[in-house]
Design an enzyme around this catalytic site. Structure first.
Site, mmCIF file in Angstrom:
data_model
loop_
_atom_site.group_PDB
_atom_site.id
_atom_site.type_symbol
_atom_site.label_atom_id
_atom_site.label_comp_id
_atom_site.label_asym_id
_atom_site.label_seq_id
_atom_site.Cartn_x
_atom_site.Cartn_y
_atom_site.Cartn_z
ATOM 1 N N SER A 45 52.605 200.758 78.583
ATOM 2 C CA SER A 45 52.414 202.162 78.235
ATOM 3 C C SER A 45 53.267 202.606 77.039
ATOM 4 C CB SER A 45 52.713 202.975 79.493
ATOM 5 O OG SER A 45 52.400 204.312 79.327
ATOM 6 N N ARG A 80 67.361 209.857 86.246
ATOM 7 C CA ARG A 80 67.057 210.885 85.242
ATOM 8 C C ARG A 80 67.664 212.219 85.665
ATOM 9 N NH1 ARG A 80 63.419 208.479 81.902
ATOM 10 N NH2 ARG A 80 61.831 207.212 82.923
ATOM 11 N N GLU A 127 51.382 215.917 83.514
ATOM 12 C CA GLU A 127 52.819 215.758 83.429
ATOM 13 C C GLU A 127 53.222 216.286 82.056
ATOM 14 O OE1 GLU A 127 54.280 212.214 86.104
ATOM 15 O OE2 GLU A 127 53.285 211.402 84.347
HETATM 16 P P1 NG1 Z 1 59.839 207.669 85.863
HETATM 17 O O1 NG1 Z 1 60.485 206.551 85.139
HETATM 18 O O2 NG1 Z 1 59.601 207.444 87.326
HETATM 19 O O3 NG1 Z 1 60.524 208.975 85.561
HETATM 20 C C1 NG1 Z 1 58.020 207.884 83.902
HETATM 21 C C2 NG1 Z 1 57.645 209.305 83.597
HETATM 22 C C3 NG1 Z 1 56.519 209.702 84.519
HETATM 23 C C4 NG1 Z 1 55.345 208.735 84.418
HETATM 24 C C5 NG1 Z 1 55.821 207.301 84.549
HETATM 25 C C6 NG1 Z 1 54.745 206.285 84.318
HETATM 26 C C7 NG1 Z 1 59.093 211.153 82.910
HETATM 27 C C8 NG1 Z 1 60.221 212.014 83.269
HETATM 28 N N1 NG1 Z 1 58.759 210.216 83.818
HETATM 29 O O4 NG1 Z 1 58.375 207.820 85.276
HETATM 30 O O5 NG1 Z 1 56.137 211.002 84.218
HETATM 31 O O6 NG1 Z 1 54.614 208.944 83.248
HETATM 32 O O7 NG1 Z 1 56.913 207.033 83.675
HETATM 33 O O8 NG1 Z 1 54.490 206.007 82.994
HETATM 34 O O9 NG1 Z 1 58.500 211.313 81.839
HETATM 35 ZN ZN ZN Z 2 50.620 205.241 78.911
#
Ligand code: NG1
Ligand code: ZN
Length: 538
Positions: free
Chosen positions: A66, A515, A385
């Site tokens: 991604s 985070r 999101e």
């Molecule tokens: P995590 O690493 O669980 O915070 C991140 C993004 C999610 C989602 C996933 C999958 C943030 C804060 N978190 O997850 O929204 O997109 O990656 O790609 O952006």
């Molecule tokens: Zn992606």
């Protein structure tokens, strides 16, 4: 046969041991691409078993990391409904991946097959669609995954050269299982022709120039086949970062959203440009306007960001006004509209939705699988999101009711046409780019009007490395920690001291970090709040 295939993916000692600890996470298995061959093989095997458990319905496997750096890669599994792998199967995925020997793997597989709910696993057949993004480690991982699919006795549709955006593959699985046209060309035709229908006869165009940052990813290969609908409407479309650079490096949706600066190569832009960034696998999109930045300080390269929250607000506003046009024309109960966000949604967007549009917002845990699941409860829903991952869902029964509305009602017709250009399985950057352009056209809004819908509350997101992030347990859509309790007490205390403060701490599901997110009345306040929480977490 199964054991014959296994040797091909034997991984090194260190890698084998590390598989025990790898979790399915927010969106599949992710880590350095070179260390994922054993994982890819096992995921192919599991995708095959899942297909057989679904009585031969197709499932999918996408090799992508991604928005993450080029050296990372990942395996995402697609379920028979075109959505993410069912949560009940995530633990099987982890068990299959953790198996240390072929014997152990066989035991895990037998355990899955023998579970009462999976009785049809034993039946023959089964098919898995596979695809990858443009990362250099992708080819080897697809090869390993294909071996896994075959080891499960299933047909593998796709080769090491099958390049797709993640949402394309989800869509193909869904369509195949609905018995509808599911080739890549069908996907392109549906989006492009649907968008052209929605734009025909509209007269004005919302922007002169649409500039697309393809993040040097797979979106660069696919965007030309759909954005022609926009250029035919009179907007000049320019694709940038189409593969000459490194995927997601100084470009892409995550970079622009987090850094709030122009991607690399975005120089000398025409004055009336609306820009957008895809991520490496084109399931996320954020828009931006080159300009002064929300701070108004006008740092060179800063942008006014139209992130997932603002896309959501635009779509929700449009859906609400479409539904109001249906009043009286539709029999039965008033259609329900769902708006779904996570805790990372900017507070101003939630206030806009609730106070200006009068909609009630549902908050879920991070990760599209959670948002999607909540959205399914409504007749029509939109979820996003903040980072730009989201889509619009129309329930089948609502579409059926719309089809019965008398022809004269433009509202029903328009909603049906909109449903043609959204990807019902998962967030899709190309589909959402078309949808935003269509909505701006229909609302006769300029990109500036959209940008000015509300002003973001200043926020700050930080990452913190801790010895064991699984020690943190959260509740209330991850906005509060249940454990460690004393840390939550400290966060509450810090938040109460910040003007308009809001903050939370959660373990990432995709990276080995925690985070921290904070909002406050001023940027300095948000920065300080996030920083003090970080010190408490450490
Ligand atoms: P995590 O690493 O669980 O915070 C991140 C993004 C999610 C989602 C996933 C999958 C943030 C804060 N978190 O997850 O929204 O997109 O990656 O790609 O952006
Ligand atoms: Zn992606």
């Amino acid at each position: 046969k199964f054991f014959r295939e296994l040797w091909k993916t034997i991984d090194g000692e260190e890698e084998r041991r590390s598989r025990v600890k790898i979790s399915y996470g927010t969106a599949g298995f992710r880590r350095k691409g070179e260390t994922l061959r054993g994982v890819a093989f096992r995921c192919g095997l599991l995708a095959g078993l899942r297909s057989r458990a679904l009585d031969g319905k197709a499932t999918g496997l996408v090799v992508t990391a991604s928005h993450n750096p080029v050296e990372d890669n990942g395996i995402k599994l697609v379920d028979g409904d075109g959505g993410m792998l069912h949560i009940s199967w995530e633990k099987y995925a982890e068990e299959v991946v953790a198996a240390q020997s072929s014997q152990e793997l066989q035991q895990v597989v037998e355990k899955i097959v023998l579970r009462p709910e999976n009785t049809c696993v034993a039946a023959s057949g089964g098919v898995v669609l596979l695809a990858r993004d443009t990362r250099p480690t992708g080819e080897a991982l697809i090869a390993a995954a294909i071996a896994g699919v075959k080891a499960a006795g299933c047909e593998a549709l796709g080769s090491t050269d099958t390049l797709r955006t993640t949402p394309q593959l989800h869509w193909q699985v869904l369509m195949k299982n609905c018995g509808k046209p599911s080739e890549e060309s069908d996907y392109f035709d549906k989006l492009r022709e649907g968008c052209s229908r929605l734009l025909s006869g509209q007269g004005s165009k919302p922007v002169g120039h649409l500039i697309i940052d393809c993040a040097n990813g797979v979106g660069a290969l696919k965007a030309p086949s759909v954005v022609s609908a926009i250029s035919n409407a009179g907007t000049v479309v320019t694709l940038k970062n189409t593969g000459g650079g490194v995927v997601n490096h100084l470009c892409g949706a995550d970079y622009v959203q987090k850094e709030k600066v122009l991607p690399e190569t975005f120089v000398d832009l025409p004055g009336d440009s609306l820009c957008l960034s895809l991520d490496g696998d084109a399931d996320r999109v954020v828009f931006f306007l080159p300009g002064a930045g929300q701070s108004g300080q006008g740092a060179p390269g800063s942008v006014d960001l139209l992130d997932g929250d603002k896309i959501l607000c635009l779509i929700a506003a449009h859906l609400k006004s479409c539904l109001s046009k249906l009043d009286g024309a539709m029999t039965g109960p008033k259609p329900s509209i769902g708006v779904i966000q996570t805790a990372y949604a900017n507070g101003s967007s939630t206030r806009y939705l609730e106070e200006n549009l009068g909609l009630s917002v549902v908050k879920t845990k991070t990760g599209v699988k959670h948002l999607h699941h909540s959205a399914l409860a409504f007749d029509v829903s939109v979820y996003f999101e903040a980072n730009g991952h989201g889509t619009v869902l129309f329930s089948e029964s609502f579409l059926e009711r719309l089809r019965k509305v008398p022809q004269g009602n433009g509202g029903a017709m328009h909603l049906l046409e909109l449903s043609d250009i959204v990807n019902p399985s998962v967030g899709d950057a190309l589909s959402m780019a078309l949808l935003v352009y269509v909505i701006l056209t229909h609302k006769k809004w300029t990109h500036r009007e959209w940008c000015d819908l509300y002003r973001d509350v200043p926020s700050r997101m930080l990452k913190c490395v801790v010895p064991d992030r699984s020690q943190i347990k959260t509740t209330n859509a991850e906005q509060q920690m249940l454990q460690p309790q004393e840390l939550q007490v400290k966060v509450d205390e810090l938040v109460s001291k910040a003007s308009l403060g809001r903050a939370f701490v959660r373990p990432s599901g995709t990276e080995d970090i925690v985070r921290i997110y904070a909002e406050a009345e001023t940027q300095q306040g948000a920065d300080q709040l996030a920083q003090s929480i970080m010190e408490a977490v450490r």
